[in-house]
Write a protein that holds these residues in place. Structure first.
Motif, mmCIF file in Angstrom:
data_model
loop_
_atom_site.group_PDB
_atom_site.id
_atom_site.type_symbol
_atom_site.label_atom_id
_atom_site.label_comp_id
_atom_site.label_asym_id
_atom_site.label_seq_id
_atom_site.Cartn_x
_atom_site.Cartn_y
_atom_site.Cartn_z
ATOM 1 N N TYR A 486 0.832 -1.201 0.000
ATOM 2 C CA TYR A 486 0.000 0.000 0.000
ATOM 3 C C TYR A 486 0.865 1.249 0.000
ATOM 4 C CZ TYR A 486 0.940 0.237 5.049
ATOM 5 O OH TYR A 486 1.565 0.304 6.271
ATOM 6 N N SER A 487 0.222 2.379 -0.315
ATOM 7 C CA SER A 487 0.911 3.661 -0.417
ATOM 8 C C SER A 487 -0.044 4.788 -0.028
ATOM 9 C CB SER A 487 1.393 3.879 -1.852
ATOM 10 O OG SER A 487 1.964 5.163 -1.997
ATOM 11 N N PRO A 488 0.462 5.779 0.708
ATOM 12 C CA PRO A 488 1.777 5.793 1.350
ATOM 13 C C PRO A 488 1.685 5.257 2.768
ATOM 14 C CG PRO A 488 0.779 7.955 1.540
ATOM 15 C CD PRO A 488 -0.225 7.092 0.809
ATOM 16 N N ASP A 489 2.832 4.851 3.304
ATOM 17 C CA ASP A 489 2.887 4.550 4.722
ATOM 18 C C ASP A 489 3.436 5.789 5.423
ATOM 19 O OD1 ASP A 489 2.843 2.421 6.970
ATOM 20 O OD2 ASP A 489 4.796 3.426 7.176
ATOM 21 N N ASP A 490 2.668 6.327 6.349
ATOM 22 C CA ASP A 490 3.094 7.514 7.088
ATOM 23 C C ASP A 490 3.875 7.053 8.321
ATOM 24 O OD1 ASP A 490 3.437 9.818 8.524
ATOM 25 O OD2 ASP A 490 1.409 10.583 8.168
ATOM 26 N N PHE A 491 5.173 6.922 8.148
ATOM 27 C CA PHE A 491 5.999 6.399 9.233
ATOM 28 C C PHE A 491 6.222 7.437 10.328
ATOM 29 C CE2 PHE A 491 8.829 8.152 6.029
ATOM 30 C CZ PHE A 491 9.730 8.909 6.762
ATOM 31 N N VAL A 492 5.954 8.710 10.065
ATOM 32 C CA VAL A 492 6.092 9.748 11.085
ATOM 33 C C VAL A 492 4.903 9.711 12.037
ATOM 34 C CG1 VAL A 492 6.297 12.221 11.525
ATOM 35 C CG2 VAL A 492 7.498 11.195 9.578
#
Length: 515
Positions: A486-492
């Motif tokens: 999937y997109s996007p992964d919000d890692f913040v």
């Protein structure tokens, strides 16, 4: 291992296709268990040889493969090539006597610098074959010796952030000048090492090496050209691909890493694990890394690594350009570069998380003006698995891909939302939007899988809720998709929540295979 279990394993794991030549690479064969993740115990090694014999595998030599190329010999029904890297003493004391018992030939690669006592890794001190032992092996029937380079197993600086990467493939970064090693200097350094390796073989063994096992399995066409020029015909790699007659003299080998049991070995030698791999991945927004702020960049990169550890994905997709597509995050003469950070990101993803699938999304506008130069700048300084392009049939994209493969010979190319796989591409990546209509997602996936059973899927989150994203991934699995993300992964912001998505993302897809 008892024969009945061997028979059971045979039925369970299938056979190798007539085209495939499984090639195995061992390192240390230990008397007992060891903490070395690449070592195999004497007992396990003996069981593996017995398995090969019981299942009708015929170990082949480089000499036979050479005859195959010349049309002077044919492959046995179930060939396998057995190789050993690093020139460890356990090859002579443990492995070779067992191989001889079964009449199995093998290939041993030797780091001539280590045999000379130079720059020996601490864990190998006192464990390597010396030249006297190597001379004896060189005279032994069923043993073929190749080079493992002379002194290319150490690290050199690979980026401004100070990472160390293999000297055999890395263009050194010089912190004093802020410049990377030129292609001319890199080629000269590789040539000098291979010439010295050849000279040491001739001086000590009275024979030149007929091949080379690349350190860490990494190589590009510069190395291939220099080795071939010196008569090192066979190129032993660790590419994640089967070896076939048409890939020779390049030999892709399967390595042992924390191998636990004979069933795993059977799975590996049959190439079943390779053929049935399922890739789960996420795409991240590169700008979230704040690459133009060094301190924040390192903080964000640490966040990304922790996030990916939680998700346990096998792959990541990155777009190494600014959001407007006008700046690159790697040095290139084709456009301004905002920050030299791509090498650092890729290095950390590989070395810290051991990710096998690192893909770069390349916007079409990036390849329109000087595609060959862009490919040269990107490919020679960075190591990644593949690229995703918008249209593989676009002439400039074709130029870009072909030049990129000079530095990345194992490059895989995905076509974004394409309908067919072309000569320059290996897979299609279909984008699907996560919505409340999961039946629509499943129908769409089934439609594309009916055209291409190996299609990859990327679910765009957009405004979808986390429940809708999870349902879309479940729908892809129901449709039979093996490769998706999937997109996007919000890692913040840590969204979607890892606890909500991991089990769905990693669940195995039941796919009907015909071996």
């Amino acid at each position: 291992m008892r024969a009945p279990l061997l028979v059971l394993l045979a039925g369970w794991f299938g056979i190798v296709s007539a085209q495939d030549i499984p090639a195995l690479v061992y390192h240390d064969i230990a008397e007992t268990g060891t903490s070395d993740p690449f070592a195999v115990s004497r007992e396990a090694f003996a069981e593996q040889l017995e398995y090969l014999r019981a299942e009708g595998y015929t170990p082949v030599s480089l000499s036979l493969l050479g005859k195959l190329q010349r049309g002077e010999a044919a492959l046995p029904e179930k060939p396998v090539l057995i190789t050993f890297d690093d020139g460890l003493a356990s090859y002579a004391t443990i492995a070779r006597p067992l191989l001889e018992r079964y009449g199995f030939p093998s290939v041993l690669s030797v780091v001539s610098g280590w045999a000379d006592g130079q720059r020996v890794p601490p864990e190998y001190r006192g464990k390597l074959l010396d030249w006297d032992a190597l001379r004896s092996l060189a005279r032994t029937s069923g043993v073929e010796l190749v080079s493992h380079t002379h002194d290319l197993h150490h690290g050199v600086p690979s980026n401004p952030q100070g990472n160390q990467a293999p000297a055999s493939i890395t263009r050194r970064f010089d912190a004093g000048s802020g410049r990377y090693e030129s292609e001319e200097a890199f080629r000269a350094r590789i040539r000098a090492d291979l010439e010295l390796a050849r000279a040491r073989f001739v001086a000590e063994l009275k024979q030149p090496p007929t091949g080379v096992a690349w350190p860490f399995g990494l190589y590009d066409e510069v190395l291939v050209e220099e080795a071939t020029r010196l008569g090192m015909k066979w190129q032993l790699t660790l590419d994640r691909a089967p070896t076939r007659a048409e890939t020779l003299p390049r030999i892709h080998r399967l390595t042992f890493h924390r191998l636990r049991n004979l069933r795993q070995f059977a799975d590996m030698v049959s190439l079943r694990a390779l053929r049935r791999e399922q890739v789960r991945f996420v795409e991240i927004d590169y700008d979230l890394l704040s690459p133009q702020d060094p301190a924040r960049f390192e903080q964000r990169l640490s966040q990304l690594l922790r996030r990916l550890e939680l998700l346990r994905v096998g792959g990541v997709v990155l777009r190494p350009f600014s959001a407007d597509g006008k700046q690159a995050y790697f040095p290139t003469s084709t456009m301004p570069f905002a920050a030299d950070t791509l090498n650092r990101v890729l290095h950390q993803l590989r070395s810290r998380l051991h990710l096998d699938h690192l893909y770069l999304r390349i916007p079409v506008e990036a390849t329109t003006s000087a595609p060959a130069i862009l490919a040269e700048d990107l490919g020679r300084l960075n190591r990644f698995s593949g690229v995703i392009v918008s249209d593989a049939r676009e002439p400039s994209t074709g130029v870009f891909v072909r030049r990129l493969r000079y530095h990345q010979p194992t490059l895989r190319v995905g076509v974004l939302n394409g309908t067919v796989v072309t000569a320059d591409a290996q897979f299609v990546l279909r984008e699907i939007t996560a919505t409340s209509e999961t039946d629509t997602v499943e129908r769409e996936a089934r439609k594309w899988l009916s055209r291409d059973s190996k299609a990859w899927f990327l679910v765009q989150r957009d405004a979808a809720t986390e429940d809708q994203l999870r349902d879309a991934l479940v729908a892809l699995r129901r449709a039979g998709a093996a490769h998706f993300g999937y997109s996007p992964d919000d890692f913040v912001a840590a969204r979607p929540r890892a606890t909500d998505i991991v089990s769905t993302l990693l669940a195995h897809t039941v796919v009907r295979h015909v071996d």
